[in-house]
Scaffold this motif. Structure first.
Motif, PDB file in Angstrom:
ATOM      1  N   UNK A 119      45.918  28.797  35.476  1.00 44.13           N
ATOM      2  CA  UNK A 119      46.086  30.171  35.781  1.00 44.13           C
ATOM      3  C   UNK A 119      46.090  31.135  34.625  1.00 44.13           C
ATOM      4  N   UNK A 120      46.843  30.903  33.841  1.00 47.72           N
ATOM      5  CA  UNK A 120      46.894  31.673  32.596  1.00 47.72           C
ATOM      6  C   UNK A 120      45.800  31.667  31.670  1.00 47.72           C
ATOM      7  N   UNK A 121      45.260  30.495  31.372  1.00 51.23           N
ATOM      8  CA  UNK A 121      44.070  30.216  30.661  1.00 51.23           C
ATOM      9  C   UNK A 121      42.911  31.111  31.317  1.00 51.23           C
ATOM     10  N   UNK A 122      42.568  31.117  32.655  1.00 52.32           N
ATOM     11  CA  UNK A 122      41.444  31.706  33.474  1.00 52.32           C
ATOM     12  C   UNK A 122      42.111  33.285  33.118  1.00 52.32           C
ATOM     13  N   UNK A 123      42.973  33.912  33.258  1.00 52.95           N
ATOM     14  CA  UNK A 123      43.370  35.231  33.114  1.00 52.95           C
ATOM     15  C   UNK A 123      42.882  35.452  31.802  1.00 52.95           C
ATOM     16  N   UNK A 124      43.412  34.979  30.789  1.00 55.23           N
ATOM     17  CA  UNK A 124      43.070  35.426  29.482  1.00 55.23           C
ATOM     18  C   UNK A 124      41.697  35.696  29.195  1.00 55.23           C
TER      19      UNK A 124
ATOM     20  N   UNK B 281      44.063  50.624  31.841  1.00 54.55           N
ATOM     21  CA  UNK B 281      44.612  49.513  30.829  1.00 54.55           C
ATOM     22  C   UNK B 281      44.096  48.293  31.908  1.00 54.55           C
ATOM     23  N   UNK B 282      44.054  47.283  31.117  1.00 52.34           N
ATOM     24  CA  UNK B 282      44.077  45.912  31.528  1.00 52.34           C
ATOM     25  C   UNK B 282      45.037  45.524  32.510  1.00 52.34           C
ATOM     26  N   UNK B 283      44.501  45.109  33.850  1.00 50.25           N
ATOM     27  CA  UNK B 283      45.481  44.717  34.749  1.00 50.25           C
ATOM     28  C   UNK B 283      46.528  43.818  34.231  1.00 50.25           C
ATOM     29  N   UNK B 284      47.820  43.796  34.696  1.00 53.32           N
ATOM     30  CA  UNK B 284      48.708  42.918  34.152  1.00 53.32           C
ATOM     31  C   UNK B 284      49.105  41.806  35.458  1.00 53.32           C
ATOM     32  N   UNK B 285      49.121  40.545  35.311  1.00 50.66           N
ATOM     33  CA  UNK B 285      49.228  39.840  36.414  1.00 50.66           C
ATOM     34  C   UNK B 285      50.551  38.947  36.010  1.00 50.66           C
TER      35      UNK B 285
ATOM     36  N   UNK C 255      51.017  39.942  41.758  1.00 47.41           N
ATOM     37  CA  UNK C 255      51.676  38.749  41.301  1.00 47.41           C
ATOM     38  C   UNK C 255      50.937  37.500  42.263  1.00 47.41           C
ATOM     39  N   UNK C 256      50.837  36.407  41.425  1.00 51.71           N
ATOM     40  CA  UNK C 256      50.466  35.241  41.895  1.00 51.71           C
ATOM     41  C   UNK C 256      51.720  34.263  42.080  1.00 51.71           C
TER      42      UNK C 256
ATOM     43  N   UNK D  28      39.741  26.614  43.101  1.00 50.72           N
ATOM     44  CA  UNK D  28      38.828  26.890  42.115  1.00 50.72           C
ATOM     45  C   UNK D  28      38.988  27.826  41.368  1.00 50.72           C
ATOM     46  N   UNK D  29      38.667  28.188  40.119  1.00 45.29           N
ATOM     47  CA  UNK D  29      38.904  29.321  39.106  1.00 45.29           C
ATOM     48  C   UNK D  29      38.235  30.521  39.746  1.00 45.29           C
ATOM     49  N   UNK D  30      36.961  30.171  40.309  1.00 45.26           N
ATOM     50  CA  UNK D  30      35.933  31.173  40.855  1.00 45.26           C
ATOM     51  C   UNK D  30      36.878  32.095  42.107  1.00 45.26           C
ATOM     52  N   UNK D  31      37.670  30.728  42.915  1.00 51.65           N
ATOM     53  CA  UNK D  31      38.073  31.502  44.225  1.00 51.65           C
ATOM     54  C   UNK D  31      39.504  32.293  43.700  1.00 51.65           C
ATOM     55  N   UNK D  32      40.218  31.848  42.686  1.00 50.64           N
ATOM     56  CA  UNK D  32      41.068  32.556  42.096  1.00 50.64           C
ATOM     57  C   UNK D  32      40.853  33.930  41.618  1.00 50.64           C
ATOM     58  N   UNK D  33      39.577  33.987  40.904  1.00 49.22           N
ATOM     59  CA  UNK D  33      39.391  35.305  40.197  1.00 49.22           C
ATOM     60  C   UNK D  33      38.866  36.147  41.388  1.00 49.22           C
ATOM     61  N   UNK D  34      38.032  35.623  42.591  1.00 52.22           N
ATOM     62  CA  UNK D  34      37.535  36.314  43.560  1.00 52.22           C
ATOM     63  C   UNK D  34      38.904  37.270  44.403  1.00 52.22           C
TER      64      UNK D  34
END
Ligand code: CA
Length: 233
Positions: free
Chosen positions: A19-24, A2-6, A51-52, A106-112
């Motif tokens: 954050x939510x747009x990046x996750x989406x 399943x896709x992870x849920x954050x 959890x963030x 940055x968005x990259x840092x968040x995703x990393x």
């Protein structure tokens, strides 16, 4: 899988939307909460994968949210803090947070950070179902039962404290461990002198473990905060 849920806990609307747009856009599912109370409710009803958590919430200190979640769950928590003060991050990590991001990020840092945390979760679920007695990460292999560690074919000649330190970091791969947490675990205390000793032992351990102790592959330093073992590909 399943896709992870954050779960995104943040009262600042532009930051929450970022954050939510990046996750989406990166194919994660998410739920969001603007306060500590709603965060606790969503965490218990949805049991999210990660959890963030913003530390500065309108109704409750973020550290309190961590303590309450930790009373019943080990779900990974990545703290997001505008405060550049290390003391807040250390308090959050000692309360049970897994990692932290400092605003602005940055968005990259968040995703990393998210990928590292999800990988750690996968390791915990797959590699060690019944407390496996051998730990493997890149060329590093620890045989907990025999009390030995190898780098490739070569046995690492570690002192008892270096070995304890290595095992503590290995068992918490992916998680930032604060200086206090480490010294409490190794020496049972956390005096200033223990912190100085920790630096000395860490330098010695790295000399044996890392190909280039100045730019380590296995054990990262978080300046002013602590250390973390990373998963080596
Ligand atoms: Ca806030």
């Amino acid at each position: 899988m399943n896709k992870p849920q954050i779960l995104v806990v943040e009262d600042d609307v532009p930051v929450r939307n970022l954050i939510t747009t990046t996750l989406k856009t990166h194919d994660y599912r998410y739920i969001s909460a603007p306060t500590g109370e709603t965060a606790l409710m969503e965490a218990s009803s949805h049991n999210p994968d990660v959890v963030f958590l913003d530390l500065g919430l309108p109704d409750m200190d973020g550290v309190e949210v961590i303590r309450r979640i930790r009373s019943w769950s080990n779900m990974p928590i990545i703290v997001i803090s505008a405060r550049s003060d290390d003391a807040d991050k250390i308090e959050a990590l000692d309360a049970g947070a897994d990692d932290y991001l400092t605003k602005p990020f940055s968005v990259e840092e968040l995703l990393a950070r998210l990928r590292v945390t999800l990988r750690r979760l996968a390791i915990l679920q797959e590699d060690n179902p019944s407390g496996a007695s051998v730990f493997v990460n890149g060329k590093l292999r620890i045989d907990y039962a025999a009390g030995t560690a190898f780098l490739g074919e070569e046995e690492l000649k570690l002192t008892p404290i270096e070995y304890k330190l290595l095992c503590l970091l290995a068992r918490n791969t992916g998680k930032v461990l604060t200086h206090t947490y480490i010294t409490q675990n190794i020496w049972g205390s956390s005096w200033k002198s223990d912190l100085a000793s920790l630096r000395v032992f860490m330098a010695a351990l790295r000399k044996k473990l890392e190909a280039e102790p100045g730019s380590p592959d296995y054990i990262q330093t978080r300046i002013g905060i602590g250390y973390r073992m990373v998963k080596v590909e």
